[in-house]
Design a protein around this motif. Structure first.
Motif, PDB file in Angstrom:
ATOM      1  N   ASP A  28      29.209  39.192  44.481  1.00  0.00           N
ATOM      2  CA  ASP A  28      27.688  39.836  43.890  1.00  0.00           C
ATOM      3  C   ASP A  28      27.710  38.611  43.667  1.00  0.00           C
ATOM      4  OD1 ASP A  28      28.753  42.271  44.007  1.00  0.00           O
ATOM      5  OD2 ASP A  28      29.966  42.324  42.187  1.00  0.00           O
ATOM      6  N   THR A  31      24.075  37.181  45.372  1.00  0.00           N
ATOM      7  CA  THR A  31      22.546  37.290  44.782  1.00  0.00           C
ATOM      8  C   THR A  31      22.125  36.749  43.739  1.00  0.00           C
ATOM      9  OG1 THR A  31      23.227  39.518  43.977  1.00  0.00           O
ATOM     10  CG2 THR A  31      22.960  39.443  46.390  1.00  0.00           C
ATOM     11  N   ASP A  32      23.107  35.873  43.187  1.00  0.00           N
ATOM     12  CA  ASP A  32      22.802  35.188  42.142  1.00  0.00           C
ATOM     13  C   ASP A  32      21.133  34.307  41.918  1.00  0.00           C
ATOM     14  OD1 ASP A  32      24.106  34.363  38.824  1.00  0.00           O
ATOM     15  OD2 ASP A  32      22.920  33.037  39.857  1.00  0.00           O
ATOM     16  N   HIS A  35      19.558  29.381  42.200  1.00  0.00           N
ATOM     17  CA  HIS A  35      20.698  28.467  44.007  1.00  0.00           C
ATOM     18  C   HIS A  35      22.039  27.962  44.044  1.00  0.00           C
ATOM     19  CE1 HIS A  35      18.792  25.211  42.235  1.00  0.00           C
ATOM     20  NE2 HIS A  35      19.766  23.842  43.071  1.00  0.00           N
ATOM     21  N   ARG A  38      25.186  30.492  43.814  1.00  0.00           N
ATOM     22  CA  ARG A  38      24.592  30.718  45.375  1.00  0.00           C
ATOM     23  C   ARG A  38      25.606  29.975  45.927  1.00  0.00           C
ATOM     24  NH1 ARG A  38      19.361  31.940  44.486  1.00  0.00           N
ATOM     25  NH2 ARG A  38      19.040  30.831  46.251  1.00  0.00           N
ATOM     26  N   ALA A  56      26.285  39.919  53.397  1.00  0.00           N
ATOM     27  CA  ALA A  56      25.239  38.865  52.145  1.00  0.00           C
ATOM     28  C   ALA A  56      25.078  37.329  52.588  1.00  0.00           C
ATOM     29  CB  ALA A  56      26.124  38.809  50.849  1.00  0.00           C
ATOM     30  N   LEU A  60      22.205  34.994  53.517  1.00  0.00           N
ATOM     31  CA  LEU A  60      21.680  34.374  52.821  1.00  0.00           C
ATOM     32  C   LEU A  60      21.466  32.607  54.173  1.00  0.00           C
ATOM     33  CD1 LEU A  60      24.090  34.005  50.107  1.00  0.00           C
ATOM     34  CD2 LEU A  60      21.615  33.955  49.836  1.00  0.00           C
ATOM     35  N   ASP A  64      17.667  32.450  52.965  1.00  0.00           N
ATOM     36  CA  ASP A  64      17.618  31.383  51.588  1.00  0.00           C
ATOM     37  C   ASP A  64      17.113  30.632  51.416  1.00  0.00           C
ATOM     38  OD1 ASP A  64      19.372  31.740  48.735  1.00  0.00           O
ATOM     39  OD2 ASP A  64      18.486  30.427  48.622  1.00  0.00           O
TER      40      ASP A  64
END
Length: 85
Positions: A28, A31-32, A35, A38, A56, A60, A64
């Motif tokens: 989870d 998705t913070d 940066h 993450r 996920a 990224l 990202d």
């Protein structure tokens, strides 16, 4: 306080690396909004081979805005599912 969050992440992973709730919480964090969090989460996903994070991590690695996050996500993906030889 970001170093405190990193220390908490490291601590919980050392205490219960196989706990499904811990693995979900780490995934989870991909998705913070911060940066570095993450990036640390991506590193942890690779180090502990958290397969549930693959989708996920792929996002990224591709999208990202931060190069460090993209690099950590790519490295984690290689650790989780090494390229076929």
């Amino acid at each position: 306080h970001h170093r405190l969050r990193q220390s908490a992440l490291d601590c919980v992973l050392r205490l219960a690396p196989e706990d499904p709730a811990v693995r979900t919480a780490v995934a989870d964090l991909l998705t913070d909004p911060y940066h570095r969090m993450r990036q640390w989460a991506a590193d942890a996903c690779g180090r502990y081979k958290i397969e549930a994070a693959v989708t996920a991590l792929e996002a990224l690695a591709k999208d990202d805005w931060n190069g460090g996050v993209r690099g950590a996500a790519k490295k984690a993906l290689e650790a989780i599912k090494p390229p076929a030889k």
